[in-house]
Design a protein around this motif. Structure first.
Motif, PDB file in Angstrom:
ATOM      1  N   PRO A 184      22.837  -1.811 -82.243  1.00 32.07           N
ATOM      2  CA  PRO A 184      21.763  -1.031 -81.628  1.00 32.07           C
ATOM      3  C   PRO A 184      20.386  -1.321 -82.233  1.00 32.07           C
ATOM      4  O   PRO A 184      19.382  -1.333 -81.515  1.00 32.07           O
ATOM      5  N   LEU A 190      20.115   8.724 -93.327  1.00 31.46           N
ATOM      6  CA  LEU A 190      21.384   8.137 -93.711  1.00 31.46           C
ATOM      7  C   LEU A 190      21.654   8.384 -95.193  1.00 31.46           C
ATOM      8  O   LEU A 190      22.764   8.763 -95.590  1.00 31.46           O
ATOM      9  N   ARG A 195      30.683   1.992 -92.324  1.00 33.42           N
ATOM     10  CA  ARG A 195      30.945   2.069 -90.883  1.00 33.42           C
ATOM     11  C   ARG A 195      29.658   2.359 -90.122  1.00 33.42           C
ATOM     12  O   ARG A 195      29.378   1.795 -89.073  1.00 33.42           O
ATOM     13  N   GLN A 196      28.877   3.275 -90.694  1.00 31.02           N
ATOM     14  CA  GLN A 196      27.595   3.626 -90.053  1.00 31.02           C
ATOM     15  C   GLN A 196      26.692   2.392 -89.917  1.00 31.02           C
ATOM     16  O   GLN A 196      26.134   2.130 -88.862  1.00 31.02           O
ATOM     17  N   GLY A 216      28.066  -0.093 -87.394  1.00 32.33           N
ATOM     18  CA  GLY A 216      27.861   0.341 -86.017  1.00 32.33           C
ATOM     19  C   GLY A 216      26.390   0.356 -85.622  1.00 32.33           C
ATOM     20  O   GLY A 216      26.056   0.370 -84.432  1.00 32.33           O
ATOM     21  N   SER A 217      25.482   0.366 -86.609  1.00 37.81           N
ATOM     22  CA  SER A 217      24.060   0.485 -86.291  1.00 37.81           C
ATOM     23  C   SER A 217      23.374  -0.856 -86.091  1.00 37.81           C
ATOM     24  O   SER A 217      22.297  -0.918 -85.506  1.00 37.81           O
ATOM     25  N   VAL A 231      15.569   6.494 -90.199  1.00 37.88           N
ATOM     26  CA  VAL A 231      16.999   6.223 -90.289  1.00 37.88           C
ATOM     27  C   VAL A 231      17.431   6.192 -91.743  1.00 37.88           C
ATOM     28  O   VAL A 231      18.442   6.787 -92.129  1.00 37.88           O
ATOM     29  N   TRP A 263      32.432   5.594 -95.026  1.00 42.25           N
ATOM     30  CA  TRP A 263      31.660   6.145 -93.903  1.00 42.25           C
ATOM     31  C   TRP A 263      30.320   5.414 -93.783  1.00 42.25           C
ATOM     32  O   TRP A 263      29.894   5.019 -92.704  1.00 42.25           O
ATOM     33  N   MET A 319      17.167  -2.461 -80.201  1.00 46.04           N
ATOM     34  CA  MET A 319      15.857  -1.805 -80.217  1.00 46.04           C
ATOM     35  C   MET A 319      14.738  -2.825 -80.406  1.00 46.04           C
ATOM     36  O   MET A 319      13.697  -2.763 -79.777  1.00 46.04           O
TER      37      MET A 319
END
Lengths: 865, 112
Positions: A55, A25, A47-48, A51-52, A21, A44, A59
């Motif tokens: 999740p 990224l 935001r990434q 949002g990650s 990742v 950006w 995981m």
């Protein structure tokens, strides 16, 4: 900002996807900076990351779930296997229960006595303070005037409190009872930092003797005698015929000076007027902040030197001993406790070795199963985990059983040890002990699981399927190594136990100087408020007369303090012989009160002259009886009869020696007989004596018979501490007896575990070398040859273990030095006993499976393989 | 893998994106493909989480980097749709078709 976000994301991501990742990224971020500028790229990026995070955590959650599912699966497989191998499971669980339970129980004692701080505020700053007397007794009680002077002069102490034991009789609350009490200074509670459960503690006025006499009760007394009456404060109780107002109740954990103290009264300020030679106070001080114990000791010694100069007659040579309170309370039980702790840890290790060995043996049988699992894709880590989960299950069951065992043992130990061990009444299966037990269980799981797991992995790397699961030579070697270690540990434990048993045997065979059988003892204490000096002796005469009239009574007398009773064991008085200049050293002897009949009842032999009779009364010729030890010291070679002696306890009275009796051991069996002077109670009245009642046979007088006699004479007089003389002697060796019993029990357990271990490994060896042995038989060896070959192999193992154990014992037994009487720590006999026991046990355990070879069916065995 | 796998909305999108990107199907490329085709800007973490679920269901598998890939092979993970994954995707699409069949909803959507 982006750095923080980046770091957050990396922390949140599971390690296995973190790198991928991050690289992707970062690459995209770099591309966007060149494509659309830094601002939008950063937006950006953030935001990434935002949002990650969710999740990423999801995981992680999935991975945890996976581990739990795997563990659950392992546990299910493990449980099924354990249920299938019932013998293995039972043996392993029981062995671990024994190891963990024993260790937990001993830890609970060590924790209660040695580790846990005393239940006082900032307990590490509390000190016990003694007088050190000029004859080398460094822990002597303190005289009240010395105490008051020290308390005033001692710099570096916040406060110095003192107490004296008392024995008041409580009347008017049920049957009269002799209580253990303490007269204490008003600053005791402040020094210790404790508060009463109910009411208040003493104030300075209470000790000054103004106002009403007061008392404070223990919670136990409050419960037992006053039904936990919430209105007890303000009630009046009668102690030694003196009415006292109850001003407070102390909680159960206040055990000062002893755990059986039931009532506290103020130590009167007037006791400062006592002679400086009367040493009977115990003192506890609290160090001021920032002051070291050495500095406090120096100031107290300075105070003692001032008193020496001021009062040379009484204080010359007297100094001060200072020790942390906890260490002083624990005293000489520290070594035995640590020895027991070390032994029980050895047991624990032997138990773990045994279970590991059992597991290895089962692993050998399971080699095929493991190979199959490996073949269908089980990884090494999965097999390792499976093995560890199984060991953890066994350890968990063992640990659970151990807690039951430990619970039972702590109940048992608390009652049996309370007499011989300080602080043991706070022994409990509490959180600390349970945590220790859990840690032990975990350790057991790892210890018992690692070796078998390692074997399982090795087995996986072999091509076991082909060989039909017989490649277990390395498994047997590992087990043999474990058995050698077990035998070594057991040898050391048995040797230690044997040394203690021999020491105890020596100690208990020491002649006490009296006959302990069929003799009953009971203490009686006549309260000064109702019995004047003149009435003491007639009371004892009347009581003894009635006791002698009881059926079955052979002899009865009263006296005290009794040998081996621990009462006033250190009180010795200076002696002078008429016609001799007082020796500069000064002869000293124990002075003992006796009534007629005492020597006969105690079974102390009369050697010369006579003992006391009713004619030795107040007003007649002042007489005494001396014992053989004193006779030899004072009048070596001449007859003491008719010689006059004077003791410092009764300054001016010359007593004529009328008889010589046998010597007795006064303080303990392991100390040589000290000289005694016996005086007739009628000529030197004592208010507290012990009745000694000897019966003609076992069905003689009982304590209740004697109690009835007392009740007829005085309804308010309690008879206390009724026991047999045998118990008294046994009590004097209780702590040796206890550590010996425990260590011997541990040695027995070690022996038993070793028996199981040796049996198991030899049985397995025999099973696996059947083919080789069958070949030997086929080539002409007899069955007996094969058996002796197997036994020889077991003997090699045993001898290696015993030699290692002997070396271990040689290194370890010096720790027992302080606990031994009449034997050295390097006792060849004990070591020999241990070696013989171990060899016999091991060979016995080896013989049973080896004998099966006699019935070996050679053809069958060869075909099978 | 005999168990029938049902795909969630996001899983279906990720699976189809993987199929479209093969053999260059790695995390950021998949994310980009989804953004280009649907306009949805997924977080890279969400893509990986979906990939992981799809792997567990047997719909995706990790594959070796394509020949000539100049990236560090340890850092970048490439994925491919398995047969089971293809079946699951078709099944999901078929289910959706069946649901749409005979539905008048289409007119409404045209009208808007």
């Amino acid at each position: 900002m982006t750095n923080l976000a980046r770091w957050l994301l990396l922390v949140a991501l599971p390690p296995d996807v973190r790198c991928a990742v991050q690289v992707e990224l970062d690459a995209e971020y770099a591309r966007r900076i060149t494509a659309s500028g830094a601002g939008p790229a950063r937006a950006w990026y953030l935001r990434q990351v935002a949002g990650s995070l969710g999740p990423a955590l999801a995981m992680r959650g999935r991975r945890l779930g996976q581990v739990a599912r795997d563990a659950g699966q392992d546990a299910r497989i493990g449980l099924r296997l354990l249920a299938h191998h019932k013998t293995y499971t039972a043996a392993a669980v029981l062995t671990l229960a024994l190891g963990i339970g024993g260790t937990t129980a001993v830890f609970s004692v060590v924790d209660a006595v040695l580790l846990r701080p005393l239940p006082y505020r900032d307990a590490s700053r509390l000190l016990r303070v003694w007088s050190a007397n000029p004859r080398g007794i460094t822990r002597n009680d303190i005289s009240p005037p010395d105490y008051f002077d020290w308390a005033e002069r001692a710099r570096g102490l916040d406060s110095l409190a003192a107490m004296a034991t008392t024995g008041p009789i409580l009347t008017g609350a049920g049957d009269p009872v002799l209580l253990t009490g303490a007269a204490v200074t008003a600053n005791l509670a402040g020094t210790l930092g404790v508060h009463p459960r109910l009411g208040r503690w003493f104030l300075a006025e209470d000790a000054a003797g103004q106002g009403r006499p007061v008392a404070i009760l223990s919670e136990t007394l409050w419960r037992e005698r006053f039904g936990s009456d919430p209105g007890i404060v303000g009630r009046t109780i009668v102690l030694d015929s003196v009415p006292r107002e109850v001003i407070g109740v102390m909680a159960r954990d206040f055990v000062c000076p002893t755990s059986d103290t039931r009532v506290w009264t103020p130590l009167p300020d007037a006791s400062r007027a006592q002679p400086r030679g009367a040493h009977f106070l115990t003192a506890i001080g609290r160090l001021s902040p920032g002051v070291s114990i050495d500095a406090a000791r120096d100031t107290l010694r300075g105070a003692a030197r001032v008193l020496e100069a001021a009062y040379p007659d009484s204080n010359r040579g007297w100094s001060v001993t200072v020790e942390p309170l906890h260490a002083a309370l624990v005293g000489d039980v520290r070594t035995p406790l640590l020895v027991l702790a070390a032994s029980v840890i050895v047991i624990m290790l032997i138990a773990c070795a045994n279970v590991a060995s059992l597991t290895l043996a089962r692993g050998a049988g399971r080699a095929r199963e493991l190979a199959v699992r490996a073949a269908v894709g089980a990884t090494a880590s999965r097999l390792l985990r499976q093995q560890l989960v199984e060991s953890a299950l066994v350890a968990a069951f063992g640990g659970a059983a151990a807690i039951l065992l430990a619970w039972w043992s702590t109940q048992f130990l608390r009652t049996t040890l309370s007499a011989s061990l300080p602080l043991v009444d706070r022994l409990a299966l509490d959180r600390r002990v349970l945590m220790a037990s859990s840690a032990l269980t975990l350790a057991a799981a790892v210890l018992t699981g690692l070796l078998p797991a390692w074997q399982a992995i090795r087995a996986r790397s072999h091509t076991l399927l082909k060989e039909g699961g017989r490649s277990t030579a390395s498994g047997i070697r590992a087990r043999q190594a474990l058995v050698v270690v077990q035998i070594a540990a057991a040898t050391a434990l048995v040797a230690g136990g044997a040394v203690l048993v021999r020491s105890l045997a020596r100690l208990t065979s020491v002649p006490s100087g009296f006959h302990a059988d069929r003799t009953l003892l009971a203490d009686v204490s006549l309260p000064a408020a109702r019995y004047s000096r003149e009435t003491l002796s007639p009371f004892f005469d009347r009581a003894l007369e009635r006791i002698r009239a009881l059926p079955g009574v052979q002899a009865a007398g009263a006296g005290g303090p009794l040998p081996l009773s621990g009462q006033n064991g250190l009180l010795r008085f200076g002696l002078e012989v008429e016609g001799r200049a007082p020796s500069p050293e000064g002869e000293r002897a124990y002075v003992r009160w006796t009534t007629p009949g005492y020597f006969e009842a105690m079974g102390i032999p009369q050697l010369e002259g006579r003992t006391f009779t009713a004619a030795d009364a107040a007003g007649s010729l002042e007489v005494c009886v001396i014992d053989e030890a004193l006779g030899r010291r004072l009048f070596a070679g001449e007859s003491p009869i008719g010689r006059r002696v004077k003791s410092s306890v009764q300054g001016t009275v010359w007593r004529t020696t009328v008889g010589v009796v046998g010597s007795v051991r006064q303080t303990s069996l392991d100390r040589s007989a000290d000289p005694h002077v016996y005086v007739p109670e009628a000529q030197f009245p004592a208010s507290a004596l012990t009745f000694v009642v000897r019966s003609a046979d076992v069905s003689g007088a009982t304590a209740s018979d004697v109690r009835n006699v007392m009740r007829e004479l005085d309804r308010d007089l309690p008879l206390s501490n009724a026991r047999s003389l045998v118990d008294l002697v046994a009590g004097s060796t209780a702590s040796q007896r206890l550590s010996t019993t425990l260590l011997a029990a541990f040695a027995g357990v070690a022996l038993l575990l070793t028996l199981v271990g040796v049996y198991g490994v030899v049985a397995q060896t025999v099973a696996h070398s059947t083919r080789e042995l069958a070949v030997r038989v086929a080539l002409g060896a007899s069955g007996a040859d094969v058996v002796s070959l197997t036994l020889r192999r077991a003997a090699m193992m045993t001898i290696a273990g015993v030699l290692a154990g002997a070396a271990l014992a040689w290194l370890a037994t010096p720790a027992l030095r302080g606990m031994l009487y009449g034997v050295g720590p390097h006792d060849p006999i004990a070591l020999g006993v241990a070696a013989v026991l171990l060899i016999a046990t091991a060979l016995g355990a080896a013989y049973v499976p080896a004998r099966r070879l006699l019935r070996l069916d050679v053809v069958h065995a060869l075909r099978e393989s | 893998m005999t168990r029938r796998a049902y795909l969630g909305d996001l899983e279906e999108i990720v699976l189809l994106a993987v199929a479209r990107c093969e053999p260059q199907a790695y995390g950021m490329r998949i994310r980009q493909e989804i953004e280009e085709q649907t306009g949805r800007s997924l977080a890279i973490g969400a893509v990986y989480a979906s990939i992981e679920r799809l792997e567990d269901k047997g719909c995706l598998k990790r594959v070796a980097p394509p020949a000539g890939c100049d990236h560090d092979p340890r850092a970048r993970r490439f994925f491919a749709v398995t047969a089971a994954g293809a079946r699951a995707a078709q099944e999901t699409a078929a289910q959706r078709d069946r649901l749409w069949r005979g539905l008048r909803l289409r007119r409404h959507s045209e009208g808007s």
